[in-house]
Design a protein around this motif. Structure first.
Motif, PDB file in Angstrom:
ATOM      1  N   ALA A 127       0.832  -1.207   0.000  1.00 55.78           N
ATOM      2  CA  ALA A 127       0.000   0.000   0.000  1.00 55.78           C
ATOM      3  C   ALA A 127       0.863   1.253   0.000  1.00 55.78           C
ATOM      4  O   ALA A 127       0.594   2.220  -0.731  1.00 55.78           O
ATOM      5  CB  ALA A 127      -0.931  -0.007   1.211  1.00 55.78           C
ATOM      6  N   ASN A 128       1.913   1.248   0.803  1.00 55.22           N
ATOM      7  CA  ASN A 128       2.793   2.412   0.858  1.00 55.22           C
ATOM      8  C   ASN A 128       3.607   2.562  -0.418  1.00 55.22           C
ATOM      9  O   ASN A 128       3.849   3.680  -0.893  1.00 55.22           O
ATOM     10  CB  ASN A 128       3.713   2.313   2.081  1.00 55.22           C
ATOM     11  N   LEU A 129       4.013   1.447  -1.005  1.00 53.42           N
ATOM     12  CA  LEU A 129       4.739   1.505  -2.272  1.00 53.42           C
ATOM     13  C   LEU A 129       3.863   2.118  -3.367  1.00 53.42           C
ATOM     14  O   LEU A 129       4.300   3.017  -4.103  1.00 53.42           O
ATOM     15  CB  LEU A 129       5.195   0.100  -2.672  1.00 53.42           C
ATOM     16  N   VAL A 130       2.632   1.617  -3.488  1.00 51.77           N
ATOM     17  CA  VAL A 130       1.731   2.116  -4.524  1.00 51.77           C
ATOM     18  C   VAL A 130       1.382   3.584  -4.277  1.00 51.77           C
ATOM     19  O   VAL A 130       1.370   4.405  -5.207  1.00 51.77           O
ATOM     20  CB  VAL A 130       0.452   1.262  -4.594  1.00 51.77           C
ATOM     21  N   GLY A 131       1.104   3.925  -3.021  1.00 49.22           N
ATOM     22  CA  GLY A 131       0.800   5.318  -2.706  1.00 49.22           C
ATOM     23  C   GLY A 131       1.964   6.237  -3.008  1.00 49.22           C
ATOM     24  O   GLY A 131       1.787   7.323  -3.576  1.00 49.22           O
ATOM     25  N   GLY A 132       3.174   5.815  -2.625  1.00 45.56           N
ATOM     26  CA  GLY A 132       4.353   6.614  -2.914  1.00 45.56           C
ATOM     27  C   GLY A 132       4.607   6.753  -4.398  1.00 45.56           C
ATOM     28  O   GLY A 132       4.989   7.831  -4.887  1.00 45.56           O
ATOM     29  N   PHE A 133       4.398   5.656  -5.141  1.00 42.20           N
ATOM     30  CA  PHE A 133       4.581   5.715  -6.591  1.00 42.20           C
ATOM     31  C   PHE A 133       3.588   6.683  -7.236  1.00 42.20           C
ATOM     32  O   PHE A 133       3.963   7.494  -8.085  1.00 42.20           O
ATOM     33  CB  PHE A 133       4.409   4.331  -7.221  1.00 42.20           C
ATOM     34  N   PHE A 134       2.333   6.598  -6.832  1.00 41.04           N
ATOM     35  CA  PHE A 134       1.315   7.460  -7.429  1.00 41.04           C
ATOM     36  C   PHE A 134       1.604   8.926  -7.115  1.00 41.04           C
ATOM     37  O   PHE A 134       1.501   9.796  -7.998  1.00 41.04           O
ATOM     38  CB  PHE A 134      -0.072   7.067  -6.928  1.00 41.04           C
ATOM     39  N   ALA A 135       1.992   9.210  -5.853  1.00 39.16           N
ATOM     40  CA  ALA A 135       2.352  10.581  -5.499  1.00 39.16           C
ATOM     41  C   ALA A 135       3.562  11.040  -6.300  1.00 39.16           C
ATOM     42  O   ALA A 135       3.611  12.176  -6.792  1.00 39.16           O
ATOM     43  CB  ALA A 135       2.631  10.675  -4.002  1.00 39.16           C
ATOM     44  N   GLY A 136       4.556  10.155  -6.442  1.00 37.95           N
ATOM     45  CA  GLY A 136       5.732  10.487  -7.228  1.00 37.95           C
ATOM     46  C   GLY A 136       5.416  10.686  -8.700  1.00 37.95           C
ATOM     47  O   GLY A 136       5.997  11.556  -9.362  1.00 37.95           O
ATOM     48  N   PHE A 137       4.511   9.867  -9.221  1.00 40.32           N
ATOM     49  CA  PHE A 137       4.089  10.017 -10.619  1.00 40.32           C
ATOM     50  C   PHE A 137       3.479  11.396 -10.852  1.00 40.32           C
ATOM     51  O   PHE A 137       3.808  12.087 -11.828  1.00 40.32           O
ATOM     52  CB  PHE A 137       3.082   8.928 -10.979  1.00 40.32           C
ATOM     53  N   LEU A 138       2.584  11.809  -9.960  1.00 38.36           N
ATOM     54  CA  LEU A 138       1.970  13.123 -10.100  1.00 38.36           C
ATOM     55  C   LEU A 138       3.008  14.229  -9.955  1.00 38.36           C
ATOM     56  O   LEU A 138       2.982  15.227 -10.687  1.00 38.36           O
ATOM     57  CB  LEU A 138       0.872  13.296  -9.051  1.00 38.36           C
ATOM     58  N   GLU A 139       3.927  14.027  -9.021  1.00 43.01           N
ATOM     59  CA  GLU A 139       4.956  15.040  -8.775  1.00 43.01           C
ATOM     60  C   GLU A 139       5.851  15.244  -9.986  1.00 43.01           C
ATOM     61  O   GLU A 139       6.276  16.372 -10.278  1.00 43.01           O
ATOM     62  CB  GLU A 139       5.797  14.619  -7.573  1.00 43.01           C
ATOM     63  N   ASN A 140       6.124  14.183 -10.705  1.00 42.27           N
ATOM     64  CA  ASN A 140       7.041  14.258 -11.844  1.00 42.27           C
ATOM     65  C   ASN A 140       6.333  14.425 -13.186  1.00 42.27           C
ATOM     66  O   ASN A 140       6.992  14.404 -14.231  1.00 42.27           O
ATOM     67  CB  ASN A 140       7.912  12.999 -11.890  1.00 42.27           C
ATOM     68  N   ASN A 141       5.029  14.588 -13.152  1.00 43.16           N
ATOM     69  CA  ASN A 141       4.282  14.726 -14.399  1.00 43.16           C
ATOM     70  C   ASN A 141       3.275  15.866 -14.323  1.00 43.16           C
ATOM     71  O   ASN A 141       2.109  15.725 -14.697  1.00 43.16           O
ATOM     72  CB  ASN A 141       3.580  13.409 -14.751  1.00 43.16           C
ATOM     73  N   GLY A 142       3.758  17.010 -13.829  1.00 48.85           N
ATOM     74  CA  GLY A 142       2.974  18.228 -13.930  1.00 48.85           C
ATOM     75  C   GLY A 142       2.300  18.734 -12.678  1.00 48.85           C
ATOM     76  O   GLY A 142       1.746  19.838 -12.681  1.00 48.85           O
ATOM     77  N   LEU A 143       2.311  17.955 -11.588  1.00 52.96           N
ATOM     78  CA  LEU A 143       1.645  18.400 -10.355  1.00 52.96           C
ATOM     79  C   LEU A 143       2.628  18.433  -9.186  1.00 52.96           C
ATOM     80  O   LEU A 143       2.289  18.027  -8.077  1.00 52.96           O
ATOM     81  CB  LEU A 143       0.467  17.479 -10.014  1.00 52.96           C
ATOM     82  N   GLN A 144       3.818  18.957  -9.434  1.00 52.26           N
ATOM     83  CA  GLN A 144       4.867  18.879  -8.418  1.00 52.26           C
ATOM     84  C   GLN A 144       4.454  19.522  -7.101  1.00 52.26           C
ATOM     85  O   GLN A 144       4.562  18.915  -6.043  1.00 52.26           O
ATOM     86  CB  GLN A 144       6.147  19.531  -8.928  1.00 52.26           C
ATOM     87  N   PHE A 145       3.990  20.761  -7.129  1.00 53.56           N
ATOM     88  CA  PHE A 145       3.611  21.453  -5.900  1.00 53.56           C
ATOM     89  C   PHE A 145       2.457  20.755  -5.210  1.00 53.56           C
ATOM     90  O   PHE A 145       2.500  20.472  -4.007  1.00 53.56           O
ATOM     91  CB  PHE A 145       3.248  22.907  -6.196  1.00 53.56           C
ATOM     92  N   MET A 146       1.405  20.452  -5.962  1.00 54.98           N
ATOM     93  CA  MET A 146       0.229  19.820  -5.381  1.00 54.98           C
ATOM     94  C   MET A 146       0.550  18.458  -4.781  1.00 54.98           C
ATOM     95  O   MET A 146       0.117  18.130  -3.668  1.00 54.98           O
ATOM     96  CB  MET A 146      -0.854  19.668  -6.451  1.00 54.98           C
ATOM     97  N   ALA A 147       1.324  17.646  -5.506  1.00 55.78           N
ATOM     98  CA  ALA A 147       1.623  16.297  -5.031  1.00 55.78           C
ATOM     99  C   ALA A 147       2.544  16.334  -3.831  1.00 55.78           C
ATOM    100  O   ALA A 147       2.332  15.616  -2.846  1.00 55.78           O
ATOM    101  CB  ALA A 147       2.256  15.477  -6.157  1.00 55.78           C
ATOM    102  N   SER A 148       3.585  17.165  -3.878  1.00 50.88           N
ATOM    103  CA  SER A 148       4.576  17.180  -2.804  1.00 50.88           C
ATOM    104  C   SER A 148       4.019  17.754  -1.516  1.00 50.88           C
ATOM    105  O   SER A 148       4.240  17.199  -0.436  1.00 50.88           O
ATOM    106  CB  SER A 148       5.805  17.999  -3.233  1.00 50.88           C
ATOM    107  N   LEU A 149       3.298  18.845  -1.609  1.00 48.49           N
ATOM    108  CA  LEU A 149       2.895  19.572  -0.416  1.00 48.49           C
ATOM    109  C   LEU A 149       1.475  19.283   0.048  1.00 48.49           C
ATOM    110  O   LEU A 149       1.152  19.512   1.207  1.00 48.49           O
ATOM    111  CB  LEU A 149       3.045  21.083  -0.649  1.00 48.49           C
ATOM    112  N   ILE A 150       0.621  18.772  -0.822  1.00 47.11           N
ATOM    113  CA  ILE A 150      -0.788  18.645  -0.464  1.00 47.11           C
ATOM    114  C   ILE A 150      -1.315  17.218  -0.609  1.00 47.11           C
ATOM    115  O   ILE A 150      -1.945  16.678   0.310  1.00 47.11           O
ATOM    116  CB  ILE A 150      -1.644  19.615  -1.307  1.00 47.11           C
ATOM    117  N   LEU A 151      -1.064  16.564  -1.745  1.00 48.42           N
ATOM    118  CA  LEU A 151      -1.756  15.319  -2.059  1.00 48.42           C
ATOM    119  C   LEU A 151      -1.129  14.066  -1.465  1.00 48.42           C
ATOM    120  O   LEU A 151      -1.818  13.054  -1.311  1.00 48.42           O
ATOM    121  CB  LEU A 151      -1.855  15.151  -3.580  1.00 48.42           C
TER     122      LEU A 151
END
Length: 213
Positions: free
Chosen positions: A26-50
């Motif tokens: 669960a943590n691997l998948v969650g971290g991957f999804f957050a990282g995917f968003l962070e590296n594909n256009g949602l860096q601020f939102m993913a890192s600080l909020i999502l």
């Protein structure tokens, strides 16, 4: 513990192994999804909020069958936002610490920076989750006999440091060669190590998941 007990517990080694595997995944998948968003256009939102909402929701899927974790995703989301906001205000404090570690132990500066930042990013989420664990076992978080719940804060901070350190090391080795859509795997593996650290505590002898309430 009877089958009618509202809050289930991890009662056997096989249950513990299944829980640990599901928790790490669960943590691997969650971290991957957050990282995917962070590296594909949602860096601020993913890192600080999502990130807290994403990881906390996937953690909740593993915890939900045991009962008492209804507010886990919301607490995780809000706790993450608070801690990342405060972390952004503390740059003048943690940057010199990271520099000192770099000069003392070597490796590279960014490695120590993210190792220091990791616990700062996760402490708010850890405290919010700790309050839920305390409520689940039916004790005040300040009660002396509730020391095992405070263990959650300790292992979460260690896990936060692991997220930073593992992520930095893996990124230095692989980020340049990975396609943009897979760079999130680096963050996911960091969260998987966090999941292993916190998961081993959750299936250990002092886990509040073993409490009957």
């Amino acid at each position: 513990m009877s089958a009618s007990t509202s809050h289930r517990a991890i009662a056997s080694r096989s249950q513990a192994a299944i829980f640990l595997a599901a928790w790490v995944l669960a943590n691997l998948v969650g971290g991957f999804f957050a990282g995917f968003l962070e590296n594909n256009g949602l860096q601020f939102m993913a890192s600080l909020i999502l990130t807290g909402a994403i990881v906390g929701s996937l953690q909740w899927f593993v915890l939900r069958p045991m009962g008492g974790f209804r507010w886990w995703p919301l607490a995780s989301a809000l706790g993450w936002i608070v801690s990342t906001f405060l972390q952004s205000l503390m740059q003048g404090i943690y940057t010199p610490v990271a520099d000192a570690l770099w000069r003392t132990f070597g490796l590279w500066e960014v490695f120590w920076l993210v190792v220091v930042i990791g616990p700062l990013m996760i402490w708010g989420m850890a405290i919010a989750q700790m309050l839920i664990l305390s409520h689940r076992v039916g004790r005040s978080v300040l009660a002396q006999e509730n020391r095992q719940v405070w263990g959650w804060l300790v292992v979460s901070l260690l896990g936060g440091a692991a997220i930073g350190g593992v992520g930095a090391a893996l990124c230095a080795a692989f980020c340049q060669s990975l396609p943009q859509t897979l760079v999130g795997l680096v963050q996911g593996l960091g969260w998987a190590v966090y999941g292993l650290i916190t998961g081993l505590w959750l299936v250990g002898p002092y886990s509040p998941l073993k409490e009957q309430v």
